[in-house]
Design a protein around this motif. Structure first.
Motif, short mmCIF file in Angstrom:
data_model
loop_
_atom_site.label_atom_id
_atom_site.label_comp_id
_atom_site.label_asym_id
_atom_site.label_seq_id
_atom_site.Cartn_x
_atom_site.Cartn_y
_atom_site.Cartn_z
N SER A 1 27.63 8.23 -77.22
CA SER A 1 27.52 6.87 -76.88
C SER A 1 26.50 6.45 -75.63
N GLY A 2 26.13 5.11 -75.94
CA GLY A 2 24.97 4.76 -74.87
C GLY A 2 23.76 4.82 -75.22
N ILE A 3 22.83 5.08 -74.30
CA ILE A 3 21.33 4.99 -74.84
C ILE A 3 20.99 6.13 -75.60
N ASN A 4 21.54 7.31 -75.55
CA ASN A 4 21.46 8.45 -76.38
C ASN A 4 22.08 8.69 -77.39
N ALA A 5 22.72 7.70 -78.07
CA ALA A 5 23.63 7.67 -79.24
C ALA A 5 22.64 8.12 -80.44
N GLU A 6 21.38 7.76 -80.61
CA GLU A 6 20.62 7.91 -81.81
C GLU A 6 20.29 9.59 -81.75
N ASP A 7 20.17 9.82 -80.36
CA ASP A 7 19.59 11.44 -80.22
C ASP A 7 20.76 12.31 -80.91
N ASP A 8 22.12 11.80 -80.06
CA ASP A 8 23.30 12.49 -80.34
C ASP A 8 23.56 12.66 -82.00
N LEU A 9 23.20 11.58 -82.46
CA LEU A 9 23.48 11.51 -84.00
C LEU A 9 22.44 12.34 -84.70
N GLN A 10 21.19 12.59 -84.13
CA GLN A 10 20.17 13.26 -84.99
C GLN A 10 20.45 14.81 -84.76
N GLU A 11 21.21 15.23 -83.59
CA GLU A 11 21.46 16.49 -83.15
C GLU A 11 22.90 16.94 -84.31
N LEU A 12 23.64 15.82 -84.39
CA LEU A 12 24.76 15.97 -85.36
C LEU A 12 24.39 16.28 -86.72
N ARG A 13 23.26 15.45 -87.15
CA ARG A 13 22.77 15.46 -88.68
C ARG A 13 22.15 16.94 -88.95
N GLU A 14 21.78 17.51 -87.70
CA GLU A 14 21.06 18.71 -87.86
C GLU A 14 22.29 20.06 -87.71
N ASP A 15 23.10 19.83 -87.00
CA ASP A 15 24.24 20.79 -86.99
C ASP A 15 25.26 20.57 -88.06
N ALA A 16 25.77 19.28 -88.28
CA ALA A 16 26.65 19.19 -89.32
C ALA A 16 26.48 18.03 -90.00
N PRO A 17 25.97 17.83 -90.94
CA PRO A 17 25.52 16.75 -91.80
C PRO A 17 26.53 16.00 -92.29
N ASP A 44 21.73 -3.91 -83.54
CA ASP A 44 20.22 -4.04 -83.81
C ASP A 44 19.42 -3.94 -82.48
N THR A 45 18.72 -3.05 -82.34
CA THR A 45 18.07 -2.91 -80.88
C THR A 45 16.92 -3.86 -80.77
N LYS A 46 16.27 -4.55 -81.87
CA LYS A 46 15.29 -5.57 -81.69
C LYS A 46 15.96 -6.73 -81.57
N ASN A 49 16.86 -6.55 -77.77
CA ASN A 49 15.85 -6.69 -77.04
C ASN A 49 15.32 -8.25 -76.86
N LYS A 50 15.49 -8.90 -78.00
CA LYS A 50 15.12 -10.31 -77.95
C LYS A 50 16.18 -11.15 -77.11
N MET A 51 17.31 -10.90 -77.09
CA MET A 51 18.42 -11.44 -76.44
C MET A 51 18.02 -11.25 -75.03
N ILE A 52 17.84 -10.09 -74.75
CA ILE A 52 17.63 -9.76 -73.20
C ILE A 52 16.25 -10.42 -72.66
N LYS A 53 15.30 -10.61 -73.62
CA LYS A 53 14.12 -11.26 -73.08
C LYS A 53 14.22 -12.66 -72.91
N ARG A 54 15.00 -13.33 -73.85
CA ARG A 54 15.59 -14.93 -73.91
C ARG A 54 16.23 -15.18 -72.47
N ARG A 55 17.14 -14.21 -72.14
CA ARG A 55 17.95 -14.45 -70.95
C ARG A 55 17.23 -14.17 -69.86
N ASP A 56 16.01 -13.34 -69.63
CA ASP A 56 15.08 -12.99 -68.68
C ASP A 56 14.32 -14.47 -68.37
N LYS A 57 13.94 -15.17 -69.56
CA LYS A 57 13.14 -16.28 -69.43
C LYS A 57 14.06 -17.44 -68.93
#
Length: 111
Positions: A1-17, A44-46, A49-57
């Motif tokens: 979970s968190g920022i490395n969720a995609e990396d964890d999922l990729q590792e899991l795909r390699e180990d146990a599809p 959706d990360t895009k 990111n848009k939401m964060i930019k809007r909030r910062d603006k």
């Protein structure tokens, strides 16, 4: 979970599809159920990111407006203070002039 969720999922795909596929399907179902309930799903990360930019603006704009307000208030204070000092000086000079006139009238001071 968190920022490395995609990396964890990729590792899991390699180990146990099969487990990775189950995890992805479970996540998709959970997200679709949440969307059906009307809750917001941040997947959706895009969009995130848009939401964060809007909030910062919005924050920056608010800070700018606040700075302008503070500046205008300070200018107003300064103007009032200048007016006050002018009026005090004017009152002081008229007082002195009136005293001199009174003394001249009574003959105490000759200029």
């Amino acid at each position: 979970s968190g920022i490395n969720a995609e990396d964890d999922l990729q590792e899991l795909r390699e180990d146990a599809p099969h487990k990775a596929h189950k995890l992805v399907m479970r996540k998709k179902w959970r997200n679709s159920n949440l969307k059906a309930k009307g809750e917001t799903v941040l997947d959706d990360t895009k969009l995130i990111n848009k939401m964060i930019k809007r909030r910062d603006k919005r924050r920056d704009k608010s800070r700018m407006k606040w700075a302008e307000r503070e500046e205008s208030v300070n200018q107003l204070k300064e103007k009032r203070q200048q007016k006050r000092t002018r009026n005090i000086e004017k009152r002081r000079t008229t007082k002195v002039e009136n005293k001199i006139k009174r003394f001249q009238k009574k003959g105490r001071v000759v200029l």
